[in-house]
Design a protein around this motif. Structure first.
Motif, PDB file in Angstrom:
ATOM      1  N   VAL A 144      29.685 111.467   4.863  1.00 31.36           N
ATOM      2  CA  VAL A 144      28.156 111.281   4.768  1.00 31.36           C
ATOM      3  C   VAL A 144      27.996 109.674   4.383  1.00 31.36           C
ATOM      4  N   LYS A 145      27.480 108.848   5.331  1.00 27.47           N
ATOM      5  CA  LYS A 145      27.410 107.621   5.325  1.00 27.47           C
ATOM      6  C   LYS A 145      26.005 107.274   4.745  1.00 27.47           C
ATOM      7  N   SER A 146      25.777 106.784   3.480  1.00 27.36           N
ATOM      8  CA  SER A 146      24.269 106.869   3.005  1.00 27.36           C
ATOM      9  C   SER A 146      24.533 105.812   1.811  1.00 27.36           C
ATOM     10  N   GLU A 147      23.169 105.117   1.554  1.00 29.19           N
ATOM     11  CA  GLU A 147      23.018 104.114   0.634  1.00 29.19           C
ATOM     12  C   GLU A 147      23.502 104.779  -0.885  1.00 29.19           C
ATOM     13  N   GLU A 148      22.855 105.777  -1.273  1.00 27.61           N
ATOM     14  CA  GLU A 148      23.146 106.439  -2.311  1.00 27.61           C
ATOM     15  C   GLU A 148      24.073 107.708  -1.838  1.00 27.61           C
ATOM     16  N   PRO A 149      25.383 107.924  -2.838  1.00 28.06           N
ATOM     17  CA  PRO A 149      26.011 108.921  -2.505  1.00 28.06           C
ATOM     18  C   PRO A 149      25.371 110.191  -2.365  1.00 28.06           C
ATOM     19  N   CYS A 150      25.803 111.162  -1.410  1.00 27.28           N
ATOM     20  CA  CYS A 150      25.050 112.348  -0.952  1.00 27.28           C
ATOM     21  C   CYS A 150      25.135 113.141  -2.146  1.00 27.28           C
ATOM     22  N   MET A 151      26.359 113.276  -2.836  1.00 30.65           N
ATOM     23  CA  MET A 151      26.664 114.312  -4.085  1.00 30.65           C
ATOM     24  C   MET A 151      25.786 113.781  -5.103  1.00 30.65           C
ATOM     25  N   LYS A 152      25.558 112.444  -5.350  1.00 30.02           N
ATOM     26  CA  LYS A 152      24.763 111.946  -6.359  1.00 30.02           C
ATOM     27  C   LYS A 152      23.268 112.519  -6.334  1.00 30.02           C
ATOM     28  N   LYS A 153      22.753 112.639  -5.087  1.00 29.41           N
ATOM     29  CA  LYS A 153      21.472 113.085  -4.884  1.00 29.41           C
ATOM     30  C   LYS A 153      21.430 114.487  -5.146  1.00 29.41           C
ATOM     31  N   VAL A 190      23.334 124.087  -5.273  1.00 27.23           N
ATOM     32  CA  VAL A 190      22.747 123.360  -4.263  1.00 27.23           C
ATOM     33  C   VAL A 190      23.581 122.956  -3.065  1.00 27.23           C
ATOM     34  N   VAL A 191      22.896 123.189  -1.905  1.00 28.74           N
ATOM     35  CA  VAL A 191      23.828 123.119  -0.576  1.00 28.74           C
ATOM     36  C   VAL A 191      23.104 121.972   0.336  1.00 28.74           C
ATOM     37  N   ALA A 192      24.064 120.987   0.762  1.00 31.41           N
ATOM     38  CA  ALA A 192      23.474 120.072   1.399  1.00 31.41           C
ATOM     39  C   ALA A 192      23.441 120.645   3.071  1.00 31.41           C
ATOM     40  N   VAL A 193      22.273 120.156   3.771  1.00 33.60           N
ATOM     41  CA  VAL A 193      22.076 120.672   5.360  1.00 33.60           C
ATOM     42  C   VAL A 193      21.511 119.506   5.877  1.00 33.60           C
ATOM     43  N   SER A 194      21.591 119.798   7.151  1.00 33.27           N
ATOM     44  CA  SER A 194      21.233 118.626   8.244  1.00 33.27           C
ATOM     45  C   SER A 194      20.719 119.446   9.406  1.00 33.27           C
ATOM     46  N   PRO A 195      19.928 118.988  10.264  1.00 34.27           N
ATOM     47  CA  PRO A 195      19.597 119.645  11.625  1.00 34.27           C
ATOM     48  C   PRO A 195      20.720 119.225  12.542  1.00 34.27           C
ATOM     49  N   ILE A 235      18.917 129.278  -4.682  1.00 31.12           N
ATOM     50  CA  ILE A 235      19.476 127.928  -4.217  1.00 31.12           C
ATOM     51  C   ILE A 235      18.676 127.026  -3.696  1.00 31.12           C
ATOM     52  N   TYR A 236      19.082 125.757  -4.042  1.00 31.05           N
ATOM     53  CA  TYR A 236      18.368 124.575  -3.447  1.00 31.05           C
ATOM     54  C   TYR A 236      19.175 124.148  -2.256  1.00 31.05           C
ATOM     55  N   GLY A 237      18.096 123.477  -1.367  1.00 32.90           N
ATOM     56  CA  GLY A 237      18.886 122.947  -0.233  1.00 32.90           C
ATOM     57  C   GLY A 237      18.602 121.444  -0.541  1.00 32.90           C
ATOM     58  N   TYR A 238      19.502 120.417   0.126  1.00 32.00           N
ATOM     59  CA  TYR A 238      19.281 119.137   0.065  1.00 32.00           C
ATOM     60  C   TYR A 238      19.342 118.450   1.429  1.00 32.00           C
ATOM     61  N   ARG A 239      18.382 118.108   2.029  1.00 34.89           N
ATOM     62  CA  ARG A 239      18.354 117.367   3.306  1.00 34.89           C
ATOM     63  C   ARG A 239      19.027 116.191   3.319  1.00 34.89           C
ATOM     64  N   VAL A 240      20.062 116.134   3.978  1.00 34.37           N
ATOM     65  CA  VAL A 240      20.769 114.752   3.897  1.00 34.37           C
ATOM     66  C   VAL A 240      20.086 113.511   4.385  1.00 34.37           C
ATOM     67  N   GLU A 241      20.173 112.467   3.646  1.00 38.69           N
ATOM     68  CA  GLU A 241      19.690 111.184   4.078  1.00 38.69           C
ATOM     69  C   GLU A 241      20.797 110.429   4.525  1.00 38.69           C
ATOM     70  N   GLY A 242      20.790 109.579   5.493  1.00 38.58           N
ATOM     71  CA  GLY A 242      21.746 108.819   5.749  1.00 38.58           C
ATOM     72  C   GLY A 242      22.430 109.599   6.895  1.00 38.58           C
ATOM     73  N   LYS A 243      23.839 109.185   7.376  1.00 39.55           N
ATOM     74  CA  LYS A 243      24.370 109.560   8.671  1.00 39.55           C
ATOM     75  C   LYS A 243      25.613 110.537   8.272  1.00 39.55           C
ATOM     76  N   TRP A 244      25.377 112.009   9.026  1.00 39.07           N
ATOM     77  CA  TRP A 244      26.505 113.186   8.761  1.00 39.07           C
ATOM     78  C   TRP A 244      27.270 112.826   9.680  1.00 39.07           C
ATOM     79  N   MET A 245      28.932 112.411   9.554  1.00 35.25           N
ATOM     80  CA  MET A 245      29.873 112.049  10.596  1.00 35.25           C
ATOM     81  C   MET A 245      30.733 113.188  10.165  1.00 35.25           C
ATOM     82  N   THR A 246      31.514 113.638  11.389  1.00 31.03           N
ATOM     83  CA  THR A 246      32.580 114.763  11.155  1.00 31.03           C
ATOM     84  C   THR A 246      33.973 114.196  11.612  1.00 31.03           C
TER      85      THR A 246
END
Ligand code: G1P
Length: 288
Positions: free
Chosen positions: A136-145, A157-162, A243-254
């Motif tokens: 995950v390319k983002s300004e603040e680390p995804c896990m920190k959020k 918490v589970v990270a999600v993205s469309p 269970i909470y979701g976190y909508r990923v900010e930034g770019k999810w790359m695989t």
């Protein structure tokens, strides 16, 4: 105030069959993104989020991961002779990122089974999970959020993205509802057919789990692909607690398949100050 999360688990026992022949003798987690192996980006995200202890679940043929995060005295001596102080500093930085431990998965029975192997090491604490295919390319680390959500709520918490409809069968897909500013996960299903999916929100490889997941994983039967899936265990957990979701900010790359891997390399390369500009002008020339 919730218990602070200091431990992370990184499952890395997969065979990497989608990248053969490259992964015949090299773990897929070591595939380079420009000049850094994919797993190093993940460990750097973990450390930047406050993780100090990392357990990597490995398997046969994964020695290169251990060597990568260890000191290499021969290499250092050689570089010392050549006066390459910057590279030595970088290599030492890598080996001092966190306290890294290894355990083998044994039989490759799925992601849920790999996580269960972390039970003793993790003990009775909440912990973070990072999957090696997802960057995950983002300004603040995804896990920190995600940790911010956990410290507010104390729930997993589970990270999600469309994702595009055609991509749905590759992922765990959630059913979620908005509750004020929070995203609540109501249900989830592992790798559904696109027509049967509850939404287009995919789980990506970042989770904060509570230790009650282990007892559930132990009883989870093989599901999609004949594997013990973390998604199935989380679904059971979700019936007992929020269970909470976190909508990923930034770019999810695989880096999970060839095309995504190529895109990820280009993405990271173009953003690099040292090689980016020249690489961009090369690409422009090439597609003229
Ligand atoms: C795993 C999880 C899946 C998740 C995905 C994210 O699948 O089982 O729920 O959406 O990671 O990358 P895998 O990629 O191991 O098939």
């Amino acid at each position: 105030m919730q218990q602070k999360i200091t431990k992370a688990v990184i499952p890395a026992a997969g065979l990497g069959t989608r990248f053969l022949p490259a992964t015949k003798a090299m773990p897929k987690e070591m595939m380079p993104i420009v000049d850094k192996p994919a797993i190093q980006y993940i460990i750097e995200e973990a450390v930047a989020s406050g993780i100090t202890d990392i357990l990597i679940i490995t398997g046969r043929g994964k020695r290169a991961i251990e060597d990568h995060f260890d000191r290499s005295y021969e290499l250092e001596a050689e570089l010392q002779k050549k006066g390459n102080a910057d590279i030595i500093r970088e290599l030492n930085r890598i080996s001092s990122l966190a306290s890294i431990h290894y355990i083998r998965q044994g039989k490759p029975l799925g992601l849920g089974h790999a996580i269960l192997k972390a039970r003793e090491h993790v003990g009775n604490e909440p912990f973070a999970v990072f999957l090696g295919d997802d960057l995950v390319k983002s300004e603040e680390p995804c896990m920190k959020k995600m940790m911010e959500i956990f410290s507010r709520t104390g729930f997993p918490v589970v990270a999600v993205s469309p994702v595009e409809k055609s991509e749905i069968p590759k992922y765990g897909i959630v059913k979620a509802r908005q509750e004020g500013s929070e995203l609540i996960i109501e249900d989830m299903v592992e790798k559904p057919a696109a027509e049967k999916a509850p939404s287009n929100l995919a789980i990506l490889g970042r989770y904060i789990l509570t230790p009650d997941i282990f007892g559930i994983l132990e009883k989870t039967k093989p599901g999609a692909n004949g594997e013990i899936n973390l998604t199935d265990a989380l679904r059971t957990l979700g019936r007992k607690k929020k269970i909470y979701g976190y909508r990923v900010e930034g770019k999810w790359m695989t880096v999970g398949d060839r095309m995504s891997y190529l895109k990820t390399v280009v993405e990271y390369a173009l953003d690099r100050k040292d090689v980016g500009p020249e690489f961009l002008s090369y690409l422009r020339q090439r597609i003229k």
